[in-house]
Scaffold this motif. Structure first.
Motif, PDB file in Angstrom:
ATOM      1  N   TRP A 442      10.482  -0.134  -6.577  1.00 36.21           N
ATOM      2  CA  TRP A 442       9.705  -1.408  -6.212  1.00 36.21           C
ATOM      3  C   TRP A 442       8.101  -0.922  -6.615  1.00 36.21           C
ATOM      4  N   ARG A 443       7.445  -1.736  -7.167  1.00 37.48           N
ATOM      5  CA  ARG A 443       5.809  -1.583  -7.246  1.00 37.48           C
ATOM      6  C   ARG A 443       5.191  -1.963  -5.886  1.00 37.48           C
ATOM      7  N   GLU A 444       3.991  -1.533  -5.555  1.00 40.63           N
ATOM      8  CA  GLU A 444       3.228  -1.918  -4.454  1.00 40.63           C
ATOM      9  C   GLU A 444       3.140  -3.263  -4.110  1.00 40.63           C
ATOM     10  N   GLN A 445       2.913  -4.061  -5.211  1.00 37.59           N
ATOM     11  CA  GLN A 445       2.697  -5.362  -5.176  1.00 37.59           C
ATOM     12  C   GLN A 445       3.960  -6.476  -4.775  1.00 37.59           C
ATOM     13  N   GLU A 446       5.101  -5.790  -5.503  1.00 36.14           N
ATOM     14  CA  GLU A 446       6.431  -6.292  -5.079  1.00 36.14           C
ATOM     15  C   GLU A 446       6.795  -6.172  -3.599  1.00 36.14           C
ATOM     16  N   ILE A 447       6.287  -4.967  -3.125  1.00 34.70           N
ATOM     17  CA  ILE A 447       6.716  -4.792  -1.659  1.00 34.70           C
ATOM     18  C   ILE A 447       5.814  -5.497  -0.617  1.00 34.70           C
ATOM     19  N   HIS A 448       4.743  -5.891  -0.969  1.00 29.89           N
ATOM     20  CA  HIS A 448       3.941  -6.494  -0.352  1.00 29.89           C
ATOM     21  C   HIS A 448       4.268  -8.086  -0.227  1.00 29.89           C
ATOM     22  N   ALA A 449       4.864  -8.499  -1.410  1.00 33.95           N
ATOM     23  CA  ALA A 449       5.223  -9.942  -1.597  1.00 33.95           C
ATOM     24  C   ALA A 449       6.371 -10.091  -1.007  1.00 33.95           C
ATOM     25  N   LEU A 450       7.335  -8.934  -0.819  1.00 34.50           N
ATOM     26  CA  LEU A 450       8.665  -9.161   0.086  1.00 34.50           C
ATOM     27  C   LEU A 450       8.460  -9.149   1.501  1.00 34.50           C
ATOM     28  N   LEU A 451       7.597  -8.173   2.058  1.00 37.59           N
ATOM     29  CA  LEU A 451       7.162  -8.116   3.634  1.00 37.59           C
ATOM     30  C   LEU A 451       6.771  -9.257   4.158  1.00 37.59           C
ATOM     31  N   THR A 452       7.098  -9.743   5.155  1.00 36.38           N
ATOM     32  CA  THR A 452       6.482 -10.853   6.089  1.00 36.38           C
ATOM     33  C   THR A 452       5.137 -10.423   6.567  1.00 36.38           C
ATOM     34  N   SER A 453       4.423 -11.471   6.772  1.00 41.93           N
ATOM     35  CA  SER A 453       3.059 -10.872   7.482  1.00 41.93           C
ATOM     36  C   SER A 453       3.078 -10.100   8.807  1.00 41.93           C
ATOM     37  N   ASP A 454       4.167 -10.419   9.586  1.00 42.99           N
ATOM     38  CA  ASP A 454       4.349  -9.937  10.767  1.00 42.99           C
ATOM     39  C   ASP A 454       5.051  -8.168  10.595  1.00 42.99           C
ATOM     40  N   LEU A 455       5.477  -8.121   9.416  1.00 42.47           N
ATOM     41  CA  LEU A 455       6.107  -6.760   9.314  1.00 42.47           C
ATOM     42  C   LEU A 455       5.165  -6.085   8.557  1.00 42.47           C
ATOM     43  N   GLN A 456       4.162  -6.744   7.938  1.00 42.60           N
ATOM     44  CA  GLN A 456       3.124  -6.091   7.151  1.00 42.60           C
ATOM     45  C   GLN A 456       2.258  -5.300   8.208  1.00 42.60           C
ATOM     46  N   ARG A 457       2.041  -5.745   9.515  1.00 41.03           N
ATOM     47  CA  ARG A 457       1.223  -5.152  10.405  1.00 41.03           C
ATOM     48  C   ARG A 457       1.737  -3.739  10.882  1.00 41.03           C
ATOM     49  N   HIS A 458       2.968  -3.588  10.793  1.00 39.00           N
ATOM     50  CA  HIS A 458       3.713  -2.221  11.397  1.00 39.00           C
ATOM     51  C   HIS A 458       3.987  -1.472  10.038  1.00 39.00           C
ATOM     52  N   ALA A 459       4.300  -1.934   8.868  1.00 38.19           N
ATOM     53  CA  ALA A 459       4.458  -1.204   7.835  1.00 38.19           C
ATOM     54  C   ALA A 459       3.345  -0.387   7.255  1.00 38.19           C
ATOM     55  N   ASP A 460       3.248   0.908   7.020  1.00 35.98           N
ATOM     56  CA  ASP A 460       2.203   1.685   6.429  1.00 35.98           C
ATOM     57  C   ASP A 460       2.397   2.006   4.807  1.00 35.98           C
ATOM     58  N   GLU A 461       1.879   0.760   4.303  1.00 27.66           N
ATOM     59  CA  GLU A 461       1.936   0.700   2.791  1.00 27.66           C
ATOM     60  C   GLU A 461       0.881   1.550   2.010  1.00 27.66           C
ATOM     61  N   GLU A 462      -0.204   1.923   2.579  1.00 26.67           N
ATOM     62  CA  GLU A 462      -1.104   2.827   2.073  1.00 26.67           C
ATOM     63  C   GLU A 462      -0.332   4.220   1.936  1.00 26.67           C
ATOM     64  N   ALA A 463       0.578   4.501   2.880  1.00 23.99           N
ATOM     65  CA  ALA A 463       1.173   6.127   2.629  1.00 23.99           C
ATOM     66  C   ALA A 463       2.338   5.963   1.766  1.00 23.99           C
ATOM     67  N   LEU A 464       2.408   4.829   0.918  1.00 27.23           N
ATOM     68  CA  LEU A 464       3.657   5.052  -0.039  1.00 27.23           C
ATOM     69  C   LEU A 464       4.082   6.265  -0.697  1.00 27.23           C
ATOM     70  N   TYR A 465       3.104   6.805  -1.209  1.00 23.12           N
ATOM     71  CA  TYR A 465       3.240   7.865  -2.083  1.00 23.12           C
ATOM     72  C   TYR A 465       2.555   9.147  -1.437  1.00 23.12           C
ATOM     73  N   GLY A 466       2.060   9.080  -0.486  1.00 19.86           N
ATOM     74  CA  GLY A 466       1.444  10.233   0.394  1.00 19.86           C
ATOM     75  C   GLY A 466       2.091  11.444   0.399  1.00 19.86           C
ATOM     76  N   PHE A 467       3.487  11.625   0.596  1.00 18.04           N
ATOM     77  CA  PHE A 467       4.240  12.729   0.491  1.00 18.04           C
ATOM     78  C   PHE A 467       4.332  13.332  -0.761  1.00 18.04           C
ATOM     79  N   HIS A 468       4.634  12.664  -1.962  1.00 13.58           N
ATOM     80  CA  HIS A 468       4.686  12.791  -3.263  1.00 13.58           C
ATOM     81  C   HIS A 468       3.131  13.515  -3.620  1.00 13.58           C
ATOM     82  N   ASN A 469       2.073  12.931  -3.127  1.00 16.16           N
ATOM     83  CA  ASN A 469       0.710  13.426  -3.628  1.00 16.16           C
ATOM     84  C   ASN A 469       0.557  14.716  -3.049  1.00 16.16           C
TER      85      ASN A 469
END
Length: 655
Positions: A442-469
């Motif tokens: 899933w690309r970042e924009q696809e994940i963002h489009a899938l998550l509801t606004s309520d879940l977006q407040r809990h999800a850490d989308e910015e850290a998506l690739y943090g461990f790999h980086n």
């Protein structure tokens, strides 16, 4: 191969018994617990080496000071046993468990420098009140832990902890974007709140209420320490044959029947050749699928090659046909995997090891060769981008858009267009981003489009690739290919492939062994030049193939890579389409308010009509919803066996 559980800080014996019995599937042959004033250990046993009661665990030293609970196998235990006998130790069993117990006493934390095997164990000193937890070099065997009320809880599976700590069943939705992107969660965190994984190659010490972890073997660090070999080509081939042959020979040790998972690919056929060379003609097992379900997925059928390999070495081959049972197998596979793992092979592995368990307790597998010899198509795809950086990025983006448009219009089938579209979509990106693009679903924009606004407040989308980086930064200085392989050894291999293999096989009380992941062989692969792994665009696992030329059938050596995967895209478009709609758009899933139902409905329809390819994405959501039902919604945590039936091991039982 077994299951372990325990706690230190304060002891709740009934909770320990529940934790231990939650692992009964891992060790149906025996079980016991040991309790002291501040610590307790539990063990479920699958009898492999020394079937007598002398090998029962938890195992105590003769003076009762030290206690061991051990899951796995120590393959060099005979050599260690000889050393320990020379040092004055006496043995009452023929087990590798007793060797490990004495080895921990003799060498302390440095015992990890001596071990060759696949293991996770707990070693407790009743005098020092000190607990040592260890996980093997590559992470073949799992170990989970959490802290609660100044007590450390640990177990081979997360469900054993969740059974006695209900608060952990609340999902940690911060991590959901990472699961969607990769099909699993990178790093040591899990979707169970507060439950962590002990990282591969790590030992942890609990003393005086504190947990301290140390990495004793790190693929990135080792790769940077090891110098490239100066051996000539033929000598490199000979050394490779020697190391792998020795690993296979050591892993044939068993007091119960032993077989092989045979896909018909290069890796498992080499396993078969080496087993045969050491006088073991195993029964082999393979999975196959109907022609109709394979029609939607572009890959070669493994079955003719598996039959060819079996015939070449004179072994019997059991063929498991997997098709209609997927809706029945999937919830069970998700339960046994603990964490949501969206690799569709979880159902294949569960069904295949169930078939094998009728006659076998131990199976060898070719897993790991792709990660150390660069067998996956994404590696040359990423390297191709390096040689095409001169092409204008807008041109490559336009080509990607064109392929996607052709798929939507029907000019190009989704099956044929999927891989070119993915290749073009990331070809213009920087090296690291290109690798992550080819490694995720899933690309970042696809994940963002899938998550509801309520879940977006809990999800850490910015850290998506943090461990790999972080890993890529640590691997700086290695060649591009070595950086990719090192990152996969730290992430993709232990957190998806090995986790999947362990959980689905142990669900059926089958021990899986992986000779390619003998850490000595892995370190040898780090010494090899890149051209021994990839040559040009299409040649992969170059040295591995040349070293066994003339030793396995040429048709198998020359066949292209076929992923060991079921035809999930065909399933999602055909046989599982309505099942997926029912689960993902049903009242239970909608009521969670996690995902956009409109987006999911669009994906199901577009996938069914062939306008776009969403098979793996929908499978990822299907696995997650089953995980929510199995764990977050689950209320009955009664163990499969009576917790009170476990005997309490005392020092006199081990004298």
């Amino acid at each position: 191969m077994c299951g372990i559980a325990g706690m230190i800080g304060s002891v709740d014996e009934q909770a320990l018994r529940v934790m231990t019995q939650m692992l009964v599937h891992r060790g149906p042959d025996d079980g016991a617990v040991w309790t002291g004033p501040e610590a307790g250990l539990g063990h479920r046993r699958l009898k492999i080496i020394d079937l007598s009661d002398n090998a029962r665990q938890p195992m105590l030293s003769s003076d009762g000071r030290w206690v061991l609970a051990f899951n796995g196998e120590i393959f060099n235990y005979r050599e260690l046993r000889s050393e320990l006998i020379a040092a004055g130790y006496q043995f009452r069993s023929e087990s590798d468990s007793e060797v490990l117990l004495h080895a921990c006493v003799e060498w302390g934390d440095k015992v990890t420098d001596r071990l060759v095997g696949q293991f996770a164990f707990a070693f407790y000193d009743t005098v020092e009140r000190r607990l040592l937890l260890v996980r093997d070099h590559l992470g073949i065997k799992p170990l989970y832990y959490t802290e609660h009320n100044e007590t450390l809880y640990f177990a081979s599976e997360a469900k054993a902890l969740a059974a006695v700590l209900p608060q952990t069943r609340q999902p940690d939705f911060r991590l959901l974007p990472r699961y969607l992107a990769f099909l699993w969660i990178p790093g040591n965190e899990t979707l169970f709140s507060g439950i962590s994984k002990l990282e591969p190659g790590t030992r942890a010490v609990w003393r005086d209420g504190r947990l301290m972890t140390t990495r004793y073997w790190d693929p990135v660090a080792r790769w940077k320490q090891i110098a490239q070999t100066s051996l000539g080509r033929e000598e490199r081939e000979e050394e490779l044959r020697s190391l792998l042959g020795n690993a296979v020979r050591e892993q044939l040790v068993s007091d119960v029947p032993l077989g092989l998972l045979l896909s018909g690919g290069v890796d498992s056929t080499i396993m078969l050749a080496e087993m045969s060379a050491h006088g073991n003609v195993p029964q082999a097992f393979t999975a196959t699928y109907t022609r109709e379900s394979r029609a939607r997925d572009v890959f070669q059928d493994d079955l003719p090659y598996a039959r060819m390999a079996a015939e070449a070495f004179g072994v019997s081959l059991d063929e498991g046909v997997l098709e209609a049972a997927v809706p029945d197998l999937l919830p069970e596979a998700v339960w046994h995997c603990d964490e949501p793992l969206a690799d569709p092979t979880i159902v294949t592995n569960l069904a295949l090891t169930r078939l094998a368990r009728k006659n076998m307790t131990v199976l060898l597998s070719g897993m790991g060769a792709d990660e150390i010899f660069a067998g996956y198509p994404r590696y040359p795809a990423v390297l191709l981008g390096e040689s095409m950086r001169w092409l204008p990025a807008p041109l490559m983006r336009a080509a990607s858009v064109g392929v996607s448009a052709a798929m939507r219009s029907g000019l190009l089938s989704a099956e044929r267009g999927r891989r070119p579209a993915q290749l073009l979509a990331h070809l213009h990106r920087p090296f690291r981003d290109r690798f992550l693009g080819y490694s995720s679903y899933w690309r970042e924009q696809e994940i963002h489009a899938l998550l509801t606004s309520d879940l977006q407040r809990h999800a850490d989308e910015e850290a998506l690739y943090g461990f790999h980086n972080e890993l890529f930064a640590q691997a700086d200085g290695l060649s591009p290919l070595s950086r990719m392989l090192a990152v996969d050894l730290c992430t993709f291999l232990p957190e998806l492939n090995l986790e999947n293999m362990d959980k689905t096989s142990m669900a059926n009380a089958v021990e899986m062994r992986v000779p390619y992941l003998d850490h000595r062989l892995v370190e040898y692969s780090m010494m090899l030049p890149d051209e021994d792994k990839i040559r040009g665009r299409d040649e992969r696992k170059v040295l591995l193939r040349s070293a066994w030329k003339g030793r396995i059938p040429d048709q198998i050596l020359q066949r292209p890579k076929t992923g060991y995967s079921p035809p999930v895209r065909g399933w999602m478009r055909d046989s599982l389409r309505e099942y997926t709609r029912e689960i993902l758009l049903g009242e239970t899933a909608r009521a969670r308010g996690l995902f956009s139902s409109a987006r999911i409905e669009h994906m199901i329809d577009a996938n069914a009509e062939g306008r776009s390819e969403h098979g793996m994405q929908l499978w990822t959501l299907l696995v997650f919803e089953h995980w929510m039902q199995q764990f977050a919604d689950h209320r009955d945590w009664t163990p499969a066996a009576d917790p009170d039936a476990l005997p309490n091991v005392a020092s006199k039982d081990n004298a």
